[in-house]
Design an enzyme around this catalytic site. Sequence first.
Site, PDB file in Angstrom:
ATOM      1  N   GLU A  68       0.818  -1.218   0.000  1.00  0.00           N
ATOM      2  CA  GLU A  68       0.000   0.000   0.000  1.00  0.00           C
ATOM      3  C   GLU A  68       0.849   1.264   0.000  1.00  0.00           C
ATOM      4  O   GLU A  68       0.502   2.250  -0.652  1.00  0.00           O
ATOM      5  CB  GLU A  68      -0.973   0.004   1.191  1.00  0.00           C
ATOM      6  CG  GLU A  68      -2.182  -0.903   1.006  1.00  0.00           C
ATOM      7  CD  GLU A  68      -1.885  -2.381   1.266  1.00  0.00           C
ATOM      8  OE1 GLU A  68      -0.793  -2.687   1.762  1.00  0.00           O
ATOM      9  OE2 GLU A  68      -2.749  -3.228   0.966  1.00  0.00           O
ATOM     10  N   HIS A 112     -11.951  -5.787   7.804  1.00  0.00           N
ATOM     11  CA  HIS A 112     -12.579  -5.512   6.506  1.00  0.00           C
ATOM     12  C   HIS A 112     -13.856  -4.686   6.670  1.00  0.00           C
ATOM     13  O   HIS A 112     -14.769  -4.780   5.868  1.00  0.00           O
ATOM     14  CB  HIS A 112     -12.912  -6.817   5.767  1.00  0.00           C
ATOM     15  CG  HIS A 112     -11.705  -7.558   5.291  1.00  0.00           C
ATOM     16  ND1 HIS A 112     -10.880  -8.242   6.131  1.00  0.00           N
ATOM     17  CD2 HIS A 112     -11.164  -7.703   4.056  1.00  0.00           C
ATOM     18  CE1 HIS A 112      -9.889  -8.802   5.440  1.00  0.00           C
ATOM     19  NE2 HIS A 112     -10.042  -8.486   4.174  1.00  0.00           N
TER      20      HIS A 112
END
Lengths: 412, 324
Positions: free
Chosen positions: B60, B127
């Site tokens: 990321e 999530h």
Amino acid sequence: MAKALTKQQHLDLYYYMRLNRAVEDTMVKLFRQNKIVGGLYSSLGQEAVSVGTAFALEKKDWLAPMIRNIGALLVKGVPPRDVFMQHMAKYDSPTKGKDGTSHFGDLDNLHIVSPISMLGDLIPVMTGVAMAGRYLGHKIVAMTWIGDGGSSTGVFHEGLNFAATQKAPFVLVLENNLWAYSTPVKRQVPVENLADRAKAYGVKSFVVDGNDVAAVFTTAREAVELAREGEGPILIEAKTFRRMGHAQHDPAEYVPAEMKKYWEERDPISRHKKFLFKEKLLDEKGKKEIDAKISALLEKERDFAENSPFPPAEFAEHGVYCTGDDCHKIRAKWERPIAEVTPPKSGVPAVWTVEGFGSGKGSGGGSAPIHFGDTVKHEQKEEAAPSNNGAKSPAKKTAKKSVIATARKAKR
Amino acid sequence: MAQVTFLDAIKQAMYEEMERDPTVVLIGEDVGVYGGAFKTSEGLLAKFGWERVIDTPISESAIVGAACGMSYLGLRPIAEMQFIDFIVCAFNQITNFVAKGHYLWNAPAPIVIRGPAGGGVHGGPFHSANPEMYFVHTPGLKVIYPSTPYDAKGLLKAAIRDNNPVLFFEHKFLYRRIKEEIPEGDYVVPIGKAAVRREGKHLTIVSYAAMMHTSLEAADELAKEGIEAEVIDLRTLMPLDSDTIVESVKKTNRCLVVHEDTKTGGIAGEIAAILCERAFGHLDGPLMRVTALDTPVPYSPPLEEYFLPNKEKVLHAARELAKY
């Protein structure tokens, strides 16, 4: 064999190293006069790395310095006054007093990206610069530096790996000065050559004597050429030594005296000067002329910096956001046909093709069926394995293989 | 006009912007061949090619860093976080590098960092996150969190065209559940403007993203009891449209903030402070808030249901507030 350097290149390298050191000497004086607002970091003895690498770049190329790469900025065309004013937090400095040290950049003209204090972040950023340059057809190379210390950050590895997957025209100079603040390199990284880390990412690397400016330049030139031709990214480890503490406040008493002495004898400027004198590329008169030119320049630059005001206090509130076209007109410069990257020409089948699938070799020499064959083919090694486990290993490997084979059969 | 899901609205915005402007590129994990974990970029690779739809390793910081570097040469990259939870892996890159560039060295970074956020789909603690406030607290970033397909498309287009780094949160609960007719072709929704979704006079409910829909459902219920709630959809959290909130509260004299983010440090606290500064004399009661609990997002359905705000919780708070 690398092309020989011209006389002018040798002299330019000398000039920029001398300028680098003189700029920093001036700043030490300013620091002692309390005219430098924050910390002052020295690249004493490391000038060949900054200068030799940046000297390999073309004007259109991009670089992002670290804290000890003032020399690279000078080579790229930053006037010394900007360096002084940055440290003195003046309003006329590139960041107008909002940041100090080498933390400034110039997107439009000099193609410099500003660093931040968190190490490693520049690696993916400069990878992106390299990718955008390729995308727009600029044929540029992006370069940044990282220390032995910074090479342990997560983003170093994320960035280098990503650059490798993209084959980005990017050169990373790993300036191994043997110390991360007070921690010696052996306590940070348990490998002899930090360049070896490049292998893990399929990246070509070089190791060079960082105190030999001609060697640094020649290596960097080769790396930049390779990167420009699409062989990037390239990692260069330049071995050098940080002769001062982490910053001015740090007397670096943790560094063994004999280590300091060893490296002082390998001062890059003295070494290069000796070479120039020996090869009759420079004499005492010419050296004095260079010294005088630098003194005169820096006196002028220093005066300008000292006369620049501090920023007005309320300036602190300004500039958090870009307000639009009145603030920045963001326009890409296309040097390739836009049609190549727009439909219908840009279209591709959305499937992976895995080149050379199945052609790989396992470390034992046998076939390794699941392998992305576009890496270098494994060479069959005839010689025995290292002695400490050499006797056992063949038997072990055979045993392992059969276990795998059984497992695979069982699965079917 | 066609019925379009929230997800299709995102897809349309990216497709149209990439078609309109060759400097727009998409970079992220599995955005290319696979078309994104939620299929928001399906078809983009086939149309725009490898140079503009870039599949990356699981990195990321590298995704955000590279997007930032690309923007320095005039590109407008969209960086996708496969789930917005993973944005914190790039936290330093975003908050120190990307956010500060314009202020410190006059370097705008026109990038969009977007991804699926929010809970209610049993995604579990990694999530389901709503990490918007980390970034609202970081000067130099803009933060968008829309609730409707129309806004999602128009705001994403505005974000791509903005010269600043914009964080764009997409509530995954809404992806396929919310459909709306949206106009064909190009339009933008301005960043920094809230929308009044329902007019009312007894209290103001300020909300955004999935909770905006919960708030509207509650408002319908309240109307049956004679309580007319005004519902404000923030749409953009940074810059916050405080004028719209203040104007509404001056009219209703009561304010309830409903957000799916956890309570402490959520935007409700900021709104409370703004109202104290700008509408203190108009308040007939305390600012109330219905938020998620101050815990990680739990996995098991009864736990997650207990953790999240819902219509009943909003109704309870609104009834209490209406008594003042």
